[in-house]
Structures are given as structure tokens and as C-alpha cells.
Write an enzyme that holds these catalytic residues in place. Structure first.
Site, PDB file in Angstrom:
ATOM      1  N   ASN A 143       0.806  -1.224   0.000  1.00  0.00           N
ATOM      2  CA  ASN A 143       0.000   0.000   0.000  1.00  0.00           C
ATOM      3  C   ASN A 143       0.838   1.272   0.000  1.00  0.00           C
ATOM      4  O   ASN A 143       0.349   2.342   0.357  1.00  0.00           O
ATOM      5  CB  ASN A 143      -0.950  -0.012   1.213  1.00  0.00           C
ATOM      6  N   ALA A 144       2.107   1.151  -0.356  1.00  0.00           N
ATOM      7  CA  ALA A 144       2.973   2.335  -0.431  1.00  0.00           C
ATOM      8  C   ALA A 144       3.855   2.227  -1.666  1.00  0.00           C
ATOM      9  O   ALA A 144       4.913   1.609  -1.633  1.00  0.00           O
ATOM     10  CB  ALA A 144       3.818   2.468   0.833  1.00  0.00           C
ATOM     11  N   SER A 177       3.639   4.924  -5.040  1.00  0.00           N
ATOM     12  CA  SER A 177       3.904   6.347  -5.293  1.00  0.00           C
ATOM     13  C   SER A 177       3.962   7.121  -3.973  1.00  0.00           C
ATOM     14  O   SER A 177       4.782   8.020  -3.805  1.00  0.00           O
ATOM     15  CB  SER A 177       2.795   6.940  -6.170  1.00  0.00           C
ATOM     16  N   GLU A 209      10.685   2.879 -10.132  1.00  0.00           N
ATOM     17  CA  GLU A 209      11.471   4.007  -9.585  1.00  0.00           C
ATOM     18  C   GLU A 209      10.710   5.326  -9.736  1.00  0.00           C
ATOM     19  O   GLU A 209      11.271   6.378 -10.029  1.00  0.00           O
ATOM     20  CB  GLU A 209      12.880   4.039 -10.179  1.00  0.00           C
TER      21      GLU A 209
HETATM   22  N1  COS Z   1      15.693  15.242  -1.820  1.00  0.00           N
HETATM   23  C1  COS Z   1      15.714  15.646  -0.540  1.00  0.00           C
HETATM   24  N2  COS Z   1      14.598  15.803   0.207  1.00  0.00           N
HETATM   25  C2  COS Z   1      13.420  15.542  -0.376  1.00  0.00           C
HETATM   26  C3  COS Z   1      13.309  15.120  -1.721  1.00  0.00           C
HETATM   27  C4  COS Z   1      14.516  14.986  -2.451  1.00  0.00           C
HETATM   28  N3  COS Z   1      14.513  14.592  -3.723  1.00  0.00           N
HETATM   29  N4  COS Z   1      12.007  14.945  -2.033  1.00  0.00           N
HETATM   30  C5  COS Z   1      11.305  15.247  -0.923  1.00  0.00           C
HETATM   31  N5  COS Z   1      12.166  15.605   0.075  1.00  0.00           N
HETATM   32  C6  COS Z   1      11.830  16.001   1.427  1.00  0.00           C
HETATM   33  C7  COS Z   1      10.889  17.198   1.420  1.00  0.00           C
HETATM   34  O1  COS Z   1      11.621  18.417   1.374  1.00  0.00           O
HETATM   35  C8  COS Z   1      10.185  17.040   2.746  1.00  0.00           C
HETATM   36  O2  COS Z   1      11.000  17.490   3.798  1.00  0.00           O
HETATM   37  P1  COS Z   1      10.379  18.274   5.059  1.00  0.00           P
HETATM   38  O3  COS Z   1       9.538  17.261   5.768  1.00  0.00           O
HETATM   39  O4  COS Z   1      11.583  18.714   5.812  1.00  0.00           O
HETATM   40  O5  COS Z   1       9.580  19.418   4.481  1.00  0.00           O
HETATM   41  C9  COS Z   1      10.057  15.541   2.903  1.00  0.00           C
HETATM   42  O6  COS Z   1      11.081  14.968   2.072  1.00  0.00           O
HETATM   43  C10 COS Z   1       8.701  15.031   2.454  1.00  0.00           C
HETATM   44  O7  COS Z   1       8.506  15.503   1.128  1.00  0.00           O
HETATM   45  P2  COS Z   1       7.056  15.645   0.466  1.00  0.00           P
HETATM   46  O8  COS Z   1       6.106  16.269   1.441  1.00  0.00           O
HETATM   47  O9  COS Z   1       7.214  16.266  -0.890  1.00  0.00           O
HETATM   48  O10 COS Z   1       6.690  14.093   0.328  1.00  0.00           O
HETATM   49  P3  COS Z   1       5.460  13.389  -0.333  1.00  0.00           P
HETATM   50  O11 COS Z   1       5.055  12.315   0.582  1.00  0.00           O
HETATM   51  O12 COS Z   1       4.426  14.391  -0.780  1.00  0.00           O
HETATM   52  O13 COS Z   1       6.126  12.664  -1.594  1.00  0.00           O
HETATM   53  C11 COS Z   1       6.966  12.244  -3.774  1.00  0.00           C
HETATM   54  C12 COS Z   1       6.803  13.233  -2.617  1.00  0.00           C
HETATM   55  C13 COS Z   1       5.644  11.915  -4.451  1.00  0.00           C
HETATM   56  C14 COS Z   1       7.871  12.953  -4.774  1.00  0.00           C
HETATM   57  C15 COS Z   1       7.650  10.958  -3.266  1.00  0.00           C
HETATM   58  O14 COS Z   1       6.805  10.243  -2.410  1.00  0.00           O
HETATM   59  C16 COS Z   1       8.079  10.029  -4.373  1.00  0.00           C
HETATM   60  O15 COS Z   1       9.124  10.222  -5.005  1.00  0.00           O
HETATM   61  N6  COS Z   1       7.293   8.966  -4.609  1.00  0.00           N
HETATM   62  C17 COS Z   1       7.663   7.959  -5.571  1.00  0.00           C
HETATM   63  C18 COS Z   1       8.450   6.934  -4.892  1.00  0.00           C
HETATM   64  C19 COS Z   1       9.024   6.000  -5.869  1.00  0.00           C
HETATM   65  O16 COS Z   1       9.768   6.381  -6.761  1.00  0.00           O
HETATM   66  N7  COS Z   1       8.715   4.724  -5.696  1.00  0.00           N
HETATM   67  C20 COS Z   1       9.223   3.727  -6.568  1.00  0.00           C
HETATM   68  C21 COS Z   1       9.655   2.567  -5.799  1.00  0.00           C
HETATM   69  S1  COS Z   1      11.222   2.679  -5.169  1.00  0.00           S
HETATM   70  S2  COS Z   1      12.227   1.723  -6.524  1.00  0.00           S
END
Ligand code: COS
Length: 386
Positions: A128-129, A131, A363
Site C-alpha cells: 500500500n505504499a 507512489s 522508480e
Molecule cells: N531530496 C531531498 N529531500 C526531499 C526530496 C529529495 N529529492 N524529495 C522530498 N524531500 C523532502 C521534502 O523536502 C520534505 O521534507 P520536510 O519534511 O523537511 O519538508 C520531505 O522529504 C517530504 O517531502 P514531500 O512532502 O514532498 O513528500 P510526499 O510524501 O508528498 O512525496 C513524492 C513526494 C511523491 C515525490 C515521493 O513520495 C516520491 O518520489 N514517490 C515515488 C516513490 C518511488 O519512486 N517509488 C518507486 C519505488 S522505489 S524503486
């Protein structure tokens, strides 16, 4: 040298190309069919010293960066992206250690990976996690000198085959994304087993499996960075790893283009090779232009990251988005150029089309990449107005 490669990068390309042609091409259809992991080829990668191209010389690697890795993955993926993934997914699992590991952790784990003795994997996704990476439920509770892990990770590339896993778990659920932490977990640790092995549409030579943690005790020394930094570790890892997926997609597209051009010169209809028809030529011209544009963006992103720049999220997401959409389009068009033969398993382009699809999904889906790019634009604009 072509594309501004260094001498070492030219050597990596030639070596990977030779391995792809001589060792991978003859067996790619077999591994796709049987859905098994290609141990024999991983040994070839190790013997050729390709496993450590992006790892510092201090820890037994070749001392290159994301660009070197991308060149290697592109070449291998021209022939079989499923097999190339053993190496690319190892890089994904290794980046948390490269970026956040202590010298001790690096000394312990990186030489094993660089030598090809151990593969690595990255455990973030759960049922359930996906994106919503911050929504993970796996927990890690400190108990004396150990953390105790409980939970299940899903769709983990190299799952079961890797020896070294970097895993993200919640150390403080109440804090949401800021309550996640990253750990190194070794295969064979009591309480760490492997669950369902997936039967996939493409990249079938790659192992995709669940990681199951049941009261799995890991040494406190295996915590990466600090407690609460797991989400940042994951995000920064993905920023560095996405060009690798883009390179994989680029390789698939370039491989499919080569097949389509070759075939169009051999196949005769209406008394002429089909490459002499403008309808086919225009398709090939568009495919080639898209491949070259993807290559330019992948290399630009890889070089930007290797330069030590901090603002890497946006360009990393852009190259993954563009190269994977290119792979899907070019492979679909390659199947079209080959016509009925393109749809048959005897020709490699239908496999390439199946393999291409995952690059738009893993990813981070391409919808997530667009979100990352959009956020990057807004941040840059806000910073410029300050
Ligand atoms: N580098 C450093 N810090 C980051 C970052 C990055 N690239 N992206 C986000 N952060 C930080 C934010 O600044 C925020 O920090 P604060 O809490 O200090 O403000 C924190 O992480 C949370 O960020 P945000 O609120 O943007 O997180 P979300 O939960 O809204 O998620 C996305 C953002 C959608 C971009 C993220 O969940 C994501 O990349 N999801 C896809 C994951 C993925 O690629 N999965 C594939 C499987 S892994 S192979």
C-alpha cells in the site's frame, strides 16, 4: 571521443557491448521464456569488473559515476534490459550506502558489491505504499544494540538474489515521512525471508520478489544516516538512480531501432526493400531522432549529478520520464516496422516492447516524475524571486 566520453567510459561501452553481443544475445530469449535469474551472466559482469564502475576506488570500484553506470546499462539493455537490471538494481540498492554510509559501512559492504561477489537491492515499496512512499508500514524498533524489523516489502528487484539490502522502515510512525529510517540488512539474517516471486510481463530475467521481516534483529550499526532520515535517504537515492532507469530505457529504444533498421533493409515487399518506402523511412527517422534526444538528456542528467550539483531532482526525473516514454514509443513502432514478424516471439522487438513498459512505472511512475519536475520548477521560480 564520441559523446565526449573519457577513455575509461569508451572502454566500459566497448566491454559492455561485447558482453551483450557475445554472452547475452544467445541466451536472452531463453531467460525471458523461463523467467529465471541469469547467474551465469552476473559472473561475467563480475569477471569483467563491470559491477563497480560507479563505486569509488577507495572501496574497490573503478571510481566512475552515474555517467559510467549509464553507459554500461545502456549497452547491456540494447540487447536485454532484464539481464542488465541485475546490475542497475544493484546500483539502486548501493546508492544509500554510497550517499549516506559511514566509512565503516562503506568498507564493509562496497568492496563486496564492486567485486560482483554480492548483488544489492533497495526495499522501499510495500503493498500500500508505491507512489506514496511515505505511507510505508514496515517498522523498526530499537531494542538494545539491535533494531527489530517487522513488515513486508513488495516488488523488490533482485529480491532473493541479492546479499545486501537497503531497507526503509518506520522508527516513529507518528512523525509520518520524518519518522522513517534506512537500514542495511544482509541476506541470511534470522527473521528475514523471501515471499512471492512475481511472474511479470517483461524484464523476466530479473528477479522480483517480496522481502519478509518477522522479528528480524539487525545490528544498530546498520542504521544509515540518522533515525528519521529514511525518507530523505530514499528520495536522494532515487534522484541518483533514475538516470540508470533512463539509461535502461534508452538502451531498449536504441536496440529496437537497430532491429527495425536492419529488418527494413532485408524485408522486401512490392519488389523492393521496405526501407525504400518513405512511410517506413519517416518512422525510422522519427525513432532515431527520439533516441538521440533521449540520449542527450540522459547523459546531461548523469553528468550534472556527477558534477556534484545539489539540484538534481528535476533533471533526474526529466531524463527518466523522457527516455522511458521514448522506449515505449520506439519499441511499439519497431514492432510496427517488423509487422507480423514483429508480433512473434522469434524476433526480439516484442520482448523489447514488453520490457519498455516497466521503465514508465518503476522508480517512480512517470506521473510522479512530472510531479517532481513541477515542484522543481516552482521551487526554482520562488528562489529566483527572493
Ligand atoms: N531530496 C531531498 N529531500 C526531499 C526530496 C529529495 N529529492 N524529495 C522530498 N524531500 C523532502 C521534502 O523536502 C520534505 O521534507 P520536510 O519534511 O523537511 O519538508 C520531505 O522529504 C517530504 O517531502 P514531500 O512532502 O514532498 O513528500 P510526499 O510524501 O508528498 O512525496 C513524492 C513526494 C511523491 C515525490 C515521493 O513520495 C516520491 O518520489 N514517490 C515515488 C516513490 C518511488 O519512486 N517509488 C518507486 C519505488 S522505489 S524503486
Amino acid at each position: 571521443m564520441e559523446y565526449g566520453f573519457t577513455e575509461t567510459q569508451g572502454m566500459i561501452r566497448d566491454l559492455a557491448r561485447q558482453i551483450a553481443q557475445e554472452k547475452i544475445k544467445p541466451i536472452r530469449e531463453h531467460y525471458d521464456e523461463v523467467n529465471e535469474f541469469p547467474h551465469e551472466i552476473v559472473k561475467v559482469f563480475a569477471d569483467a569488473d563491470l559491477c563497480g564502475v560507479y563505486i569509488s576506488e577507495d572501496y574497490g570500484g573503478m571510481g566512475g559515476g552515474i555517467m559510467d553506470l549509464s553507459i554500461c546499462v545502456e549497452e547491456l539493455s540494447k540487447v536485454c534490459s532484464g539481464i542488465a537490471l541485475a546490475l542497475a538494481a544493484t546500483a539502486l540498492g548501493t546508492f544509500p550506502i554510497i550517499l549516506f554510509g559511514t566509512d565503516e559501512q562503506k568498507k564493509k559492504f562496497l568492496p563486496r558489491i564492486a567485486s560482483g561477489k554480492s548483488l544489492a537491492a533497495f526495499g522501499l515499496t510495500e503493498a500500500n505504499a508505491g507512489s506514496d512512499a511515505g505511507g510505508i508500514k514496515t517498522t523498526a524498533v530499537l531494542d538494545g544494540d539491535h533494531y527489530v524489523l517487522n513488515g513486508t516489502k513488495q516488488w523488490i528487484t533482485n529480491g532473493g538474489e541479492a546479499e545486501i539490502y537497503t531497507v526503509v522502515a518506520m522508527t516513529n510512525k507518528a512523525k509520518g515521512a520524518r519518522g522513517a529510517s534506512a537500514f542495511i540488512v544482509e541476506k541470511g539474517t534470522p527473521g528475514f525471508t523471501f515471499g512471492k516471486k512475481e511472474n511479470k510481463m517483461g524484464i523476466r530475467a530479473s528477479a522480483t520478489r517480496e522481502l519478509v521481516f518477522q522479528d528480524c534483529r539487525i545490528p544498530k550499526a546498520n542504521l544509515l544516516a540518522k533515525e528519521g532520515m529514511g525518507f530523505i535517504v530514499a528520495m536522494k537515492t532515487l534522484d541518483s538512480s533514475r538516470p540508470g532507469v533512463a539509461a535502461q530505457a534508452l538502451g531498449i529504444a536504441a536496440g529496437a531501432l537497430d532491429e527495425a533498421v536492419d529488418y527494413s533493409r532485408q524485408r522486401r515487399q512490392f519488389g523492393k526493400p521496405i526501407c525504400s518506402f518513405q512511410g517506413v523511412q519517416f518512422m525510422l527517422a522519427d525513432m532515431a531522432t527520439q533516441v538521440e534526444a533521449a540520449r542527450a538528456l540522459v547523459y546531461a542528467a548523469a553528468r550534472h549529478i556527477d558534477s556534484g550539483a545539489k539540484d538534481i531532482s528535476k533533471i533526474s526525473a526529466m531524463c527518466k520520464l523522457f527516455a522511458s516514454d521514448t522506449a515505449m514509443k520506439v519499441t511499439t513502432d519497431a514492432v510496427q516496422v517488423l509487422g507480423g514478424y514483429g508480433y512473434m516471439r522469434e524476433y526480439p522487438v516484442e520482448k523489447m516492447m514488453r520490457d519498455a513498459k516497466i521503465t514508465q512505472i518503476y522508480e517512480g511512475t512517470n506521473q510522479i516524475q512530472r510531479e517532481v519536475i513541477g515542484l522543481g520548477l516552482i521551487k526554482e521560480s520562488a528562489a529566483a524571486k527572493k
